[in-house]
Design an enzyme around this catalytic site. Structure first.
Site, short mmCIF file in Angstrom:
data_model
loop_
_atom_site.label_atom_id
_atom_site.label_comp_id
_atom_site.label_asym_id
_atom_site.label_seq_id
_atom_site.Cartn_x
_atom_site.Cartn_y
_atom_site.Cartn_z
N LYS A 13 0.88 -1.25 0.23
CA LYS A 13 0.19 -0.04 0.11
C LYS A 13 0.93 1.35 0.03
O LYS A 13 0.78 2.11 -0.74
CB LYS A 13 -0.78 0.10 1.36
N ARG A 88 -9.36 0.14 9.39
CA ARG A 88 -8.98 -1.20 9.67
C ARG A 88 -9.90 -1.97 10.53
O ARG A 88 -9.52 -3.08 10.89
CB ARG A 88 -7.53 -1.17 10.38
N ARG A 160 11.93 -0.78 10.37
CA ARG A 160 10.93 -0.42 11.45
C ARG A 160 10.89 -1.28 12.59
O ARG A 160 11.24 -2.40 12.44
CB ARG A 160 9.52 -0.56 10.53
N ARG A 171 0.47 -8.93 13.73
CA ARG A 171 -0.09 -7.98 12.73
C ARG A 171 -1.06 -8.71 11.72
O ARG A 171 -2.09 -8.39 11.34
CB ARG A 171 0.60 -7.16 11.96
P1 AP5 Z 1 4.93 -1.77 2.01
O1 AP5 Z 1 4.45 -0.87 0.80
O2 AP5 Z 1 5.79 -1.01 2.85
O3 AP5 Z 1 3.73 -2.34 2.49
P2 AP5 Z 1 2.29 -1.82 3.20
O4 AP5 Z 1 1.21 -2.50 2.66
O5 AP5 Z 1 2.17 -0.24 3.37
O6 AP5 Z 1 2.36 -2.37 4.74
P3 AP5 Z 1 2.69 -1.48 6.08
O7 AP5 Z 1 3.62 -2.49 7.01
O8 AP5 Z 1 2.91 -0.21 5.89
O9 AP5 Z 1 1.27 -1.87 6.68
P4 AP5 Z 1 1.15 -2.25 8.03
O10 AP5 Z 1 -0.13 -2.40 8.07
O11 AP5 Z 1 1.79 -3.22 8.84
O12 AP5 Z 1 1.79 -0.91 8.88
P5 AP5 Z 1 1.24 0.50 9.17
O13 AP5 Z 1 2.33 1.62 9.16
O14 AP5 Z 1 0.06 0.77 8.40
O15 AP5 Z 1 5.52 -3.05 1.36
C1 AP5 Z 1 6.10 -3.96 2.18
C2 AP5 Z 1 7.50 -4.40 1.69
O16 AP5 Z 1 7.11 -5.07 0.34
C3 AP5 Z 1 8.65 -3.27 1.41
O17 AP5 Z 1 9.84 -3.72 1.77
C4 AP5 Z 1 8.33 -3.15 -0.25
O18 AP5 Z 1 9.58 -2.75 -0.77
C5 AP5 Z 1 7.85 -4.47 -0.41
N1 AP5 Z 1 7.00 -4.44 -1.69
C6 AP5 Z 1 5.96 -3.62 -1.89
N2 AP5 Z 1 5.41 -4.00 -3.03
C7 AP5 Z 1 5.99 -5.06 -3.72
C8 AP5 Z 1 5.88 -5.97 -4.92
N3 AP5 Z 1 4.87 -5.61 -5.78
N4 AP5 Z 1 6.76 -6.85 -5.02
C9 AP5 Z 1 7.69 -7.08 -4.04
N5 AP5 Z 1 7.99 -6.26 -2.92
C10 AP5 Z 1 7.07 -5.20 -2.65
O19 AP5 Z 1 0.76 0.37 10.70
C11 AP5 Z 1 1.61 0.17 11.80
C12 AP5 Z 1 0.97 -0.11 13.10
O20 AP5 Z 1 0.23 1.04 13.35
C13 AP5 Z 1 0.13 -1.05 13.17
O21 AP5 Z 1 0.47 -2.57 13.57
C14 AP5 Z 1 -0.96 -0.61 14.35
O22 AP5 Z 1 -0.61 -0.78 15.44
C15 AP5 Z 1 -1.02 0.99 13.95
N6 AP5 Z 1 -2.00 1.57 12.99
C16 AP5 Z 1 -1.78 2.01 11.66
N7 AP5 Z 1 -2.97 2.34 11.27
C17 AP5 Z 1 -3.92 1.89 12.02
C18 AP5 Z 1 -5.42 1.97 12.24
N8 AP5 Z 1 -6.15 2.35 11.11
N9 AP5 Z 1 -6.23 1.37 13.17
C19 AP5 Z 1 -5.54 0.80 14.25
N10 AP5 Z 1 -3.92 0.74 14.50
C20 AP5 Z 1 -3.50 1.37 13.26
#
Ligand code: AP5
Ligand code: ZN
Length: 213
Positions: A13, A88, A160, A171
């Site tokens: 994403k 979420r 991270r 997660r």
């Molecule tokens: P990346 O693009 O970073 O993945 P993403 O989908 O953005 O995943 P996130 O880790 O950001 O999601 P998350 O939900 O765990 O974390 P968030 O910060 O939202 O890609 C991942 C990896 O794959 C990278 O290395 C990239 O280079 C690689 N990649 C990408 N596309 C690829 C492809 N096509 N092919 C190969 N490789 C690829 O949340 C963190 C924490 O915050 C949560 O655990 C929670 O505690 C809290 N939080 C955040 N939002 C909320 C909410 N709305 N409600 C409650 N808690 C929340």
């Protein structure tokens, strides 16, 4: 254009959002990035959220809904936005519906990036993120042009704190129990588009653009 990127942690994403910001000239709203910046600033909300994030648990809805309410009211969201990592839970999705109703706007598209769980652990444990702009890279699948440096802003790339194999499992558990049900919620609204998120980064971008136009 108001869009949402939907999918498991590590589905891509944030990676795709960085390209869409440039292509469509609309801001990315990542609740994860907003929370991490609150932690870095040492705010009360950040310190509270950190406890949940370090354990791979979702932060309480009330905190998240407050963040989104404030962010959507900002001037740059008037031309549209890309939601990344929000909503979420069903309560967050319902709160978003209410907020958008008050603003007389709606979601144009929810793009679901489908990636099986088996691929998620490798993606997340190899991820490196930019300390300055939050852009994601991967040591193997999506390396930065210069090692340790962000392609977008030249910032330092770091790992991270929650990107460990153990936290990823938690997660993913949260995702399947609380977030995955939103798939049907948005399908029912007729705005959901499903994409194969296992293709390489550039191909996924192409597929998204062909849906959004
Ligand atoms: P990346 O693009 O970073 O993945 P993403 O989908 O953005 O995943 P996130 O880790 O950001 O999601 P998350 O939900 O765990 O974390 P968030 O910060 O939202 O890609 C991942 C990896 O794959 C990278 O290395 C990239 O280079 C690689 N990649 C990408 N596309 C690829 C492809 N096509 N092919 C190969 N490789 C690829 O949340 C963190 C924490 O915050 C949560 O655990 C929670 O505690 C809290 N939080 C955040 N939002 C909320 C909410 N709305 N409600 C409650 N808690 C929340
Ligand atoms: Zn950067």
């Amino acid at each position: 254009m108001n869009i949402m990127l939907f999918g498991a942690p590590g589905a891509g994403k944030g990676t795709q959002a960085k390209f869409l910001i440039e292509k469509y000239g609309i801001p990315q709203i990542s609740t994860g990035d907003i929370l991490r910046s609150a932690i870095a600033d040492g705010t009360k909300m950040g310190l509270e959220a950190k406890k949940y994030m370090d354990e791979g648990k979702l932060v309480p809805d009330s905190t998240i809904i407050g963040i989104i309410r404030d962010r959507l009211a900002e001037e740059d969201c008037k031309k549209g936005f890309i939601l990344d990592g929000f909503p979420r839970t069903l309560a967050q999705a319902e709160a978003l519906e209410e907020l958008m109703k008050e603003m007389s706007i709606s979601l144009d598209k929810v793009i679901s990036l489908n990636v099986p769980d088996e691929m998620i652990v490798g993606r997340i444990t190899g991820r490196r993120v930019c300390k300055s702009c939050g852009a994601s890279f991967h040591v193997e699948f999506n390396p930065s042009k210069e090692e340790g440096k962000c392609d977008f802003c030249g910032g330092e790339l770091i790992t991270r704190k929650d990107d460990t194999a153990e936290t990823v499992e938690k997660r993913l558990g949260e995702y399947h129990s609380q977030t995955a049900p939103l798939f049907d919620f948005y399908k029912g609204k007729g705005v959901l588009a499903e994409l194969d998120g296992t293709k390489d980064v550039a191909e996924v971008t192409k597929d998204i653009v062909s849906i959004l136009g």
